[in-house]
Design a protein around this motif. Structure first.
Motif, PDB file in Angstrom:
ATOM      1  N   UNK A  60      -4.169  -2.695  14.191  1.00 51.01           N
ATOM      2  CA  UNK A  60      -3.086  -2.050  13.445  1.00 51.01           C
ATOM      3  C   UNK A  60      -2.223  -1.224  14.385  1.00 51.01           C
ATOM      4  N   UNK A  61      -2.904  -0.463  15.259  1.00 51.76           N
ATOM      5  CA  UNK A  61      -2.162   0.398  16.162  1.00 51.76           C
ATOM      6  C   UNK A  61      -1.284  -0.417  17.096  1.00 51.76           C
ATOM      7  N   UNK A 110       6.282  -2.833  17.111  1.00 51.47           N
ATOM      8  CA  UNK A 110       7.556  -2.739  16.393  1.00 51.47           C
ATOM      9  C   UNK A 110       8.105  -1.319  16.442  1.00 51.47           C
ATOM     10  N   UNK A 111       7.471  -0.461  17.259  1.00 54.41           N
ATOM     11  CA  UNK A 111       7.960   0.903  17.437  1.00 54.41           C
ATOM     12  C   UNK A 111       7.782   1.789  16.218  1.00 54.41           C
ATOM     13  N   UNK A 112       6.716   1.568  15.459  1.00 54.53           N
ATOM     14  CA  UNK A 112       6.514   2.354  14.252  1.00 54.53           C
ATOM     15  C   UNK A 112       5.212   3.146  14.314  1.00 54.53           C
ATOM     16  N   UNK A 113       4.652   3.317  15.534  1.00 48.38           N
ATOM     17  CA  UNK A 113       3.317   3.925  15.609  1.00 48.38           C
ATOM     18  C   UNK A 113       3.264   5.334  15.036  1.00 48.38           C
ATOM     19  N   UNK A 114       4.372   6.077  15.145  1.00 45.81           N
ATOM     20  CA  UNK A 114       4.302   7.461  14.663  1.00 45.81           C
ATOM     21  C   UNK A 114       4.404   7.558  13.137  1.00 45.81           C
ATOM     22  N   UNK A 115       4.645   6.413  12.479  1.00 46.15           N
ATOM     23  CA  UNK A 115       4.754   6.441  11.020  1.00 46.15           C
ATOM     24  C   UNK A 115       3.484   5.951  10.340  1.00 46.15           C
ATOM     25  N   UNK A 116       2.426   5.748  11.121  1.00 44.70           N
ATOM     26  CA  UNK A 116       1.211   5.117  10.605  1.00 44.70           C
ATOM     27  C   UNK A 116       0.674   5.774   9.334  1.00 44.70           C
ATOM     28  N   UNK A 117       0.797   7.096   9.230  1.00 46.64           N
ATOM     29  CA  UNK A 117       0.204   7.782   8.086  1.00 46.64           C
ATOM     30  C   UNK A 117       1.220   8.163   7.025  1.00 46.64           C
ATOM     31  N   UNK A 118       2.454   7.660   7.161  1.00 41.58           N
ATOM     32  CA  UNK A 118       3.476   7.998   6.191  1.00 41.58           C
ATOM     33  C   UNK A 118       3.418   7.063   4.994  1.00 41.58           C
ATOM     34  N   UNK A 119       4.172   7.458   3.965  1.00 42.30           N
ATOM     35  CA  UNK A 119       4.279   6.569   2.815  1.00 42.30           C
ATOM     36  C   UNK A 119       5.503   5.681   3.018  1.00 42.30           C
ATOM     37  N   UNK A 150       0.814  -1.208   0.000  1.00 41.92           N
ATOM     38  CA  UNK A 150       0.000   0.000   0.000  1.00 41.92           C
ATOM     39  C   UNK A 150       0.853   1.267   0.000  1.00 41.92           C
ATOM     40  N   UNK A 151       0.223   2.389  -0.275  1.00 39.27           N
ATOM     41  CA  UNK A 151       0.939   3.659  -0.334  1.00 39.27           C
ATOM     42  C   UNK A 151       1.014   4.346   1.023  1.00 39.27           C
ATOM     43  N   UNK A 152       0.353   3.776   2.027  1.00 40.07           N
ATOM     44  CA  UNK A 152       0.397   4.335   3.376  1.00 40.07           C
ATOM     45  C   UNK A 152       0.670   3.183   4.343  1.00 40.07           C
ATOM     46  N   UNK A 153       1.546   3.428   5.333  1.00 41.76           N
ATOM     47  CA  UNK A 153       1.962   2.375   6.259  1.00 41.76           C
ATOM     48  C   UNK A 153       0.771   1.644   6.889  1.00 41.76           C
ATOM     49  N   UNK A 154      -0.170   2.440   7.398  1.00 39.66           N
ATOM     50  CA  UNK A 154      -1.340   1.885   8.072  1.00 39.66           C
ATOM     51  C   UNK A 154      -2.125   0.948   7.150  1.00 39.66           C
ATOM     52  N   UNK A 155      -2.283   1.352   5.898  1.00 36.60           N
ATOM     53  CA  UNK A 155      -3.011   0.534   4.928  1.00 36.60           C
ATOM     54  C   UNK A 155      -2.274  -0.754   4.623  1.00 36.60           C
ATOM     55  N   UNK A 156      -0.939  -0.668   4.674  1.00 32.71           N
ATOM     56  CA  UNK A 156      -0.172  -1.867   4.390  1.00 32.71           C
ATOM     57  C   UNK A 156      -0.340  -2.887   5.506  1.00 32.71           C
TER      58      UNK A 156
END
Lengths: 283, 277
Positions: A122-123, A129-138, A97-103
């Motif tokens: 998802x959250x 894995x310590x990636x919560x702040x990147x949820x909306x990134x590409x 996906x184009x967004x982390x959360x969608x992936x």
């Protein structure tokens, strides 16, 4: 209660019908909560073995059972893959996906998880894995190590109990490798995640509970890391080397220093050297 | 330069138009286009122009972005306008003569012709502005989701709606990756003496071969890897699939639809009763 999550019995697999088998007569079982490493050079059949573990390949002979389900049974394919997640080598080629959360949601969508349950899962997975702040990134803007962590989150969100890492750190820089490996170690220790770690890095295999060494499709060595790495001759035949610290420790022992066998990490070495210094002080 | 490439033209903002359902926006764009083709004269265009201005205001998009979307169109606009003033005489009722403005050698300009050329250019401008409003205010994900939902009824005739939407979203995901790779290959080939910049068109096209071949090989390898990864994550087509993003129509969409219907009605009615050209 099931003890072994993955049970592989006398499995052989060849890509072409008449061709040389890529995996020959392999038997191994992976208990719940274990961190097992499969070690081998390119073409040793370790990646093929990984893909046999979740039904991406079906064995030419023998059986592979995941949670007691035979991977040859087509009705169980999706349940097996949900239980046994997989993280691949190339971080770019496994994010959809184009967004982390969608992936992270991709797997959940595939197995039909209701929409209202998705955000929480998802959250949680991203936080693990310590990636919560990147949820909306590409994903395009993430580093290799971060992409691999997103891929791990994808498996965690599906509530996989086993994750098979098919050389997941091979394409990362040292920092990314460290980052991914320590996340996996933590998940194994704190969450009881069962890990199958396929690699050609000795340093990583040295930290596993148990190591299987593959050569030309066969398991040639099996045991705890210190057992396995004491067989320098066999490792050499498989075009593998002992971890550098182990090699140094053995050379020192040959020179007459009192260093115990089974030195696998830098910490082991430091301990041994300290002990050596302390005993020579006493003299 | 490739790092900050944006996907599509999406301009994120928190606005009425951004929050509208992408399905509704797509349908409204189609309705809008039909409306501007039904407008037969300049007065009938007023509702369409008002609609675009209203939508642009409600979308909180910077005006310069909208103007910029017209830039690729400038040559076509000038070209059609110039051609049209020479060839159009206006749709005059039977027996009525056009008002000449300029009559010299082979050039015959009429007031009606100029007005009609203006109308055609305006139609193009409004059309492009309307479509830009959709792509600027809707994220690529929302757009593919919306298209998939709109195409779903076509599944009855075995139209692969889900598959097409999946392909679109994967393409969006891999455009930056492949661009970056093309850049890398180009640099690698330049380092080996390849020349991408000089020579005529034919020569330059030929020079692209050492760029395209490795790019394609790698794209196929990526496709293989991706298919394997998708299978490992239980992908088995659109059947039984749930989704993270569910599209919901709200009161906003109702207002949008009402405005679009009013606009089309306005265009048709004015065309019907007001005849200026």
């Amino acid at each position: 209660m099931l003890k072994n999550l993955i049970e592989i019995e006398n499995v052989s697999f060849s890509y072409e019908e008449e061709g040389e088998p890529a995996v020959k007569n392999v038997s191994l079982s992976i208990p719940k909560g274990a961190f097992y490493a499969v070690l081998g050079q390119n073409g040793s059949g370790k990646s093929t073995l990984a893909k046999l573990m979740n039904g991406l390949y079906k064995p030419s002979s023998g059986t592979v059972k995941v949670y007691g389900m035979d991977t040859a049974d087509d009705d169980k394919t999706w349940e097996i893959r949900q239980r046994a997640g997989m993280v691949f080598q190339n971080p770019d080629n496994q994010l959809v996906a184009t967004v982390v959360k969608d992936d992270v949601a991709f797997g959940l969508e595939n197995i039909g998880v209701p929409t209202e349950d998705m955000p929480a899962r998802i959250e949680q997975a991203l936080r693990d894995v310590g990636m919560q702040e990147f949820a909306d990134r590409s994903p395009h803007h993430l580093s290799g190590g971060q992409k691999q962590r997103v891929a791990i989150a994808g498996a965690l969100a599906m509530q996989s109990d086993i994750i098979i890492f098919d050389e997941a750190t091979a394409m990362l820089d040292p920092r990314g490798r460290q980052e991914v490996f320590s996340v996996v170690q933590q998940l194994n220790r704190n969450r009881g995640l069962t890990v199958v770690w396929i690699t050609h890095y000795m340093e990583e295999a040295a930290l596993a509970d148990r190591v299987f060494v593959m050569h030309r499709g066969e398991v040639v060595l099996e045991g705890t890391p210190s057992e396995v790495f004491s067989h320098a001759d066999i490792l050499k035949k498989c075009k593998l080397r002992q971890p550098p610290v182990t090699e140094i420790a053995e050379n020192l022992r040959e020179k007459g220093f009192d260093i115990s066998s089974g030195v696998l990490t830098a910490e082991d070495m430091v301990r041994e050297v300290k002990r050596l210094c302390a005993s020579s002080w006493k003299k | 330069m490739l790092a900050d490439i944006t996907l599509g033209q999406f301009y994120p903002a928190d606005s009425f138009v951004h929050k509208m359902d992408p399905r509704v926006k797509i349908v409204l764009l189609i309705v809008f286009i039909v409306g501007i083709f039904l407008a037969k004269n300049l007065i009938a265009f007023i509702p369409a122009v008002l609609f675009v201005i209203l939508a642009a205001r409600m979308s909180r998009l910077p005006v310069r972005l909208l103007i910029r979307s017209l830039k690729p169109l400038r040559f076509i606009l000038i070209f059609t306008f110039i051609l049209n003033i020479f060839f159009l005489q206006g749709n005059l009722p039977e027996g009525q003569e056009p008002t000449p403005v300029l009559d010299w050698w082979i050039i015959h300009l009429t007031a009606e012709g100029i007005l009609q050329a203006l109308l055609y250019s305006l139609r193009l401008i409004v059309l492009v502005l309307g479509s830009s409003l959709l792509t600027l205010s809707t994220s690529p994900i929302a757009l593919t989701d919306g298209l998939e939902m709109l195409m779903t009824p076509l599944k009855v005739i075995r139209f692969p709606a889900h598959e097409i939407a999946m392909m679109m979203s994967i393409a969006l995901r891999f455009i930056p990756t492949l661009l970056e790779e093309a850049d890398k290959i180009m640099k690698a080939q330049t380092a080996r003496g390849a020349d991408f910049e000089s020579g005529n068109i034919l020569k330059r096209a030929k020079a692209m071969i050492p760029l395209l071949v490795p790019l394609f090989v790698s794209a196929f390898r990526r496709a293989g890897d991706l298919a394997m990864a998708m299978e490992a994550r239980c992908y088995h087509g659109g059947e039984g699939r749930t989704r993270l993003r569910v599209l919901k129509c709200t009161w906003r969409d109702l207002w949008g639809a009402a405005a679009a219907v009013l606009m089309v009605a306005g265009c048709v009615l004015i065309s019907e009763f007001v005849h200026i050209i």
